[in-house]
Enzyme design. Structure first.
Site, PDB file in Angstrom:
ATOM      1  N   TYR A  92      39.486  45.055   8.115  1.00 36.65           N
ATOM      2  CA  TYR A  92      40.082  46.358   8.458  1.00 36.65           C
ATOM      3  C   TYR A  92      41.532  46.429   7.966  1.00 36.65           C
ATOM      4  O   TYR A  92      41.953  47.417   7.342  1.00 36.65           O
ATOM      5  CB  TYR A  92      39.994  46.555   9.975  1.00 36.65           C
ATOM      6  CG  TYR A  92      40.373  47.930  10.461  1.00 36.65           C
ATOM      7  CD1 TYR A  92      39.437  48.961  10.503  1.00 36.65           C
ATOM      8  CD2 TYR A  92      41.658  48.208  10.917  1.00 36.65           C
ATOM      9  CE1 TYR A  92      39.773  50.233  10.968  1.00 36.65           C
ATOM     10  CE2 TYR A  92      42.010  49.465  11.386  1.00 36.65           C
ATOM     11  CZ  TYR A  92      41.062  50.471  11.416  1.00 36.65           C
ATOM     12  OH  TYR A  92      41.406  51.722  11.877  1.00 36.65           O
ATOM     13  N   SER A 129      46.046  53.726   8.974  1.00 40.92           N
ATOM     14  CA  SER A 129      46.162  53.197  10.340  1.00 40.92           C
ATOM     15  C   SER A 129      47.513  52.504  10.451  1.00 40.92           C
ATOM     16  O   SER A 129      48.120  52.142   9.429  1.00 40.92           O
ATOM     17  CB  SER A 129      45.043  52.166  10.576  1.00 40.92           C
ATOM     18  OG  SER A 129      45.277  51.431  11.759  1.00 40.92           O
TER      19      SER A 129
HETATM   20  P1  NAD Z   1      34.853  57.327  15.220  1.00 47.01           P
HETATM   21  O1  NAD Z   1      33.940  56.148  15.321  1.00 47.01           O
HETATM   22  O2  NAD Z   1      35.011  58.247  16.368  1.00 47.01           O
HETATM   23  O3  NAD Z   1      34.499  58.201  13.935  1.00 47.01           O
HETATM   24  C1  NAD Z   1      34.173  57.599  12.708  1.00 47.01           C
HETATM   25  C2  NAD Z   1      33.504  58.639  11.857  1.00 47.01           C
HETATM   26  O4  NAD Z   1      33.164  58.063  10.585  1.00 47.01           O
HETATM   27  C3  NAD Z   1      32.173  59.147  12.451  1.00 47.01           C
HETATM   28  O5  NAD Z   1      32.012  60.514  12.135  1.00 47.01           O
HETATM   29  C4  NAD Z   1      31.148  58.302  11.718  1.00 47.01           C
HETATM   30  O6  NAD Z   1      29.847  58.891  11.678  1.00 47.01           O
HETATM   31  C5  NAD Z   1      31.781  58.266  10.341  1.00 47.01           C
HETATM   32  N1  NAD Z   1      31.273  57.192   9.488  1.00 47.01           N
HETATM   33  C6  NAD Z   1      31.232  55.861   9.738  1.00 47.01           C
HETATM   34  N2  NAD Z   1      30.687  55.219   8.689  1.00 47.01           N
HETATM   35  C7  NAD Z   1      30.387  56.176   7.764  1.00 47.01           C
HETATM   36  C8  NAD Z   1      29.809  56.138   6.478  1.00 47.01           C
HETATM   37  N3  NAD Z   1      29.434  54.980   5.901  1.00 47.01           N
HETATM   38  N4  NAD Z   1      29.633  57.295   5.816  1.00 47.01           N
HETATM   39  C9  NAD Z   1      30.002  58.490   6.383  1.00 47.01           C
HETATM   40  N5  NAD Z   1      30.571  58.570   7.589  1.00 47.01           N
HETATM   41  C10 NAD Z   1      30.746  57.421   8.275  1.00 47.01           C
HETATM   42  O7  NAD Z   1      36.263  56.671  14.831  1.00 47.01           O
HETATM   43  P2  NAD Z   1      37.740  57.277  14.750  1.00 47.01           P
HETATM   44  O8  NAD Z   1      38.570  56.482  15.664  1.00 47.01           O
HETATM   45  O9  NAD Z   1      37.757  58.747  14.833  1.00 47.01           O
HETATM   46  O10 NAD Z   1      38.131  56.801  13.273  1.00 47.01           O
HETATM   47  C11 NAD Z   1      38.367  57.696  12.212  1.00 47.01           C
HETATM   48  C12 NAD Z   1      39.318  57.034  11.228  1.00 47.01           C
HETATM   49  O11 NAD Z   1      40.556  56.803  11.875  1.00 47.01           O
HETATM   50  C13 NAD Z   1      38.850  55.670  10.722  1.00 47.01           C
HETATM   51  O12 NAD Z   1      39.176  55.556   9.349  1.00 47.01           O
HETATM   52  C14 NAD Z   1      39.664  54.701  11.535  1.00 47.01           C
HETATM   53  O13 NAD Z   1      39.833  53.479  10.885  1.00 47.01           O
HETATM   54  C15 NAD Z   1      40.953  55.467  11.665  1.00 47.01           C
HETATM   55  N6  NAD Z   1      41.825  55.062  12.752  1.00 47.01           N
HETATM   56  C16 NAD Z   1      41.399  55.120  14.048  1.00 47.01           C
HETATM   57  C17 NAD Z   1      42.284  54.748  15.059  1.00 47.01           C
HETATM   58  C18 NAD Z   1      41.894  54.825  16.511  1.00 47.01           C
HETATM   59  O14 NAD Z   1      42.660  54.317  17.358  1.00 47.01           O
HETATM   60  N7  NAD Z   1      40.776  55.436  16.875  1.00 47.01           N
HETATM   61  C19 NAD Z   1      43.559  54.318  14.745  1.00 47.01           C
HETATM   62  C20 NAD Z   1      43.954  54.261  13.414  1.00 47.01           C
HETATM   63  C21 NAD Z   1      43.077  54.648  12.428  1.00 47.01           C
END
Ligand code: NAD
Length: 261
Positions: A156, A143
């Site tokens: 985080y 991130s």
């Molecule tokens: P999201 O909530 O849409 O998806 C998260 C996914 O992780 C889902 O499929 C959920 O079921 C799965 N998950 C959560 N806990 C789990 C567990 N214990 N075991 C297995 N699966 C699990 O979120 P997103 O925004 O797509 O995030 C995905 C990644 O991207 C994360 O690591 C997040 O930190 C990172 N990220 C997101 C953003 C953003 O702006 N959305 C920015 C930077 C980084």
């Protein structure tokens, strides 16, 4: 490029960024092991059908990425079903927001387990399989918060900085083996994880969803535009290409300028 015959394990691919990455890989012909939670068994069946329609091999693991035994089982199941694990995308993640003095210990432990320990659990099992074949790609969704901090995100930010560090160690240990390891550092992407933060701003400040989205973007992301899961999928494809053979241990920002200032 084609990834036909290769197999990717994509954690957290039932939603958001992981879903976008898994689609990009499958569209290039890779078999995919999907993972993540769904609202119901039907949503998981729909997810599998979406990928099966692309003509690739598909399986789904309900593994909790914070559980080392379940993660090992997921990787080994993919290897035995498809013959190998060539690409590992460590993407599953959760968020919790509170000031340090009010941050519940169990939330700290959950964020560290899901966002950081999970990457170690899968890498230690998948790396030997990739090394044995002389080719592999490990890509960790870190991130912008893996490079800079924000208030109220102690767990985080700690986890994501840890992911960037673990990416460097993995890149060094695997250097010269044909297996690379890199991190991707997105800024704001409009997924359920971020929508919750927009909802919190809207509720706290009496704003509409649109106004709260603009406020969220303006604070951190100079482009004032969301990054999309499709754009992150394209970056992953580049990191899987031959052109990226010598890129390892790196952290790639895709954040509309967030960490440039
Ligand atoms: P999201 O909530 O849409 O998806 C998260 C996914 O992780 C889902 O499929 C959920 O079921 C799965 N998950 C959560 N806990 C789990 C567990 N214990 N075991 C297995 N699966 C699990 O979120 P997103 O925004 O797509 O995030 C995905 C990644 O991207 C994360 O690591 C997040 O930190 C990172 N990220 C997101 C953003 C953003 O702006 N959305 C920015 C930077 C980084």
């Amino acid at each position: 490029m084609t990834l036909k015959g290769k197999t990717a394990v994509v954690t957290g691919s039932s939603s958001g960024i992981g879903h976008g990455i898994a689609l990009a890989l499958a569209e290039q012909g890779a078999n995919v092991m999907l993972n993540g939670f769904g609202d119901s068994p039907e949503t998981i069946e729909q997810l599998k059908a979406e990928f099966t329609a692309l003509g690739v091999g598909v399986d789904y693991s309900p593994a909790d990425v914070g559980n080392p035994t379940q993660v090992e089982d997921m990787i080994k199941t993919a290897a035995s079903k498809f013959g190998s694990v060539d690409i590992l995308i460590n993407n599953a993640g959760i968020q919790f927001v509170a000031p340090i003095e009010a941050f519940p210990v169990e939330k700290w432990n959950a964020v560290i387990a899901t966002n950081l320990s999970s990457v170690f659990y899968s890498t230690r099992v998948a790396a030997p399989l990739m090394k044995a074949k002389g080719w592999g790609r490990i890509i960790n969704t870190a991130s912008a918060h893996g490079l800079v901090a924000s208030v109220q995100k102690a767990a985080y930010v700690s986890a994501k900085h840890g992911v960037v560090g673990l990416t460097k160690v993995t890149g060094l240990e695997l250097a010269g083996t044909g297996v690379t390891c890199n991190a991707i550092c997105p800024g704001w992407v409009l997924t359920p994880l971020v929508q919750k933060q927009i909802d919190a701003i809207a509720a706290r400040e009496g704003l509409s969803n649109q106004e709260a989205s603009v406020k969220l973007l303006e604070e951190k992301q100079p482009s004032k535009q969301f990054v999309t899961p499709e754009q992150i999928g394209k970056l992953v494809l580049f990191l899987c290409s031959d052109g990226a053979d010598q890129i390892t241990g790196s952290a790639y920002s895709i954040d509309g300028g967030w960490v440039a200032r």
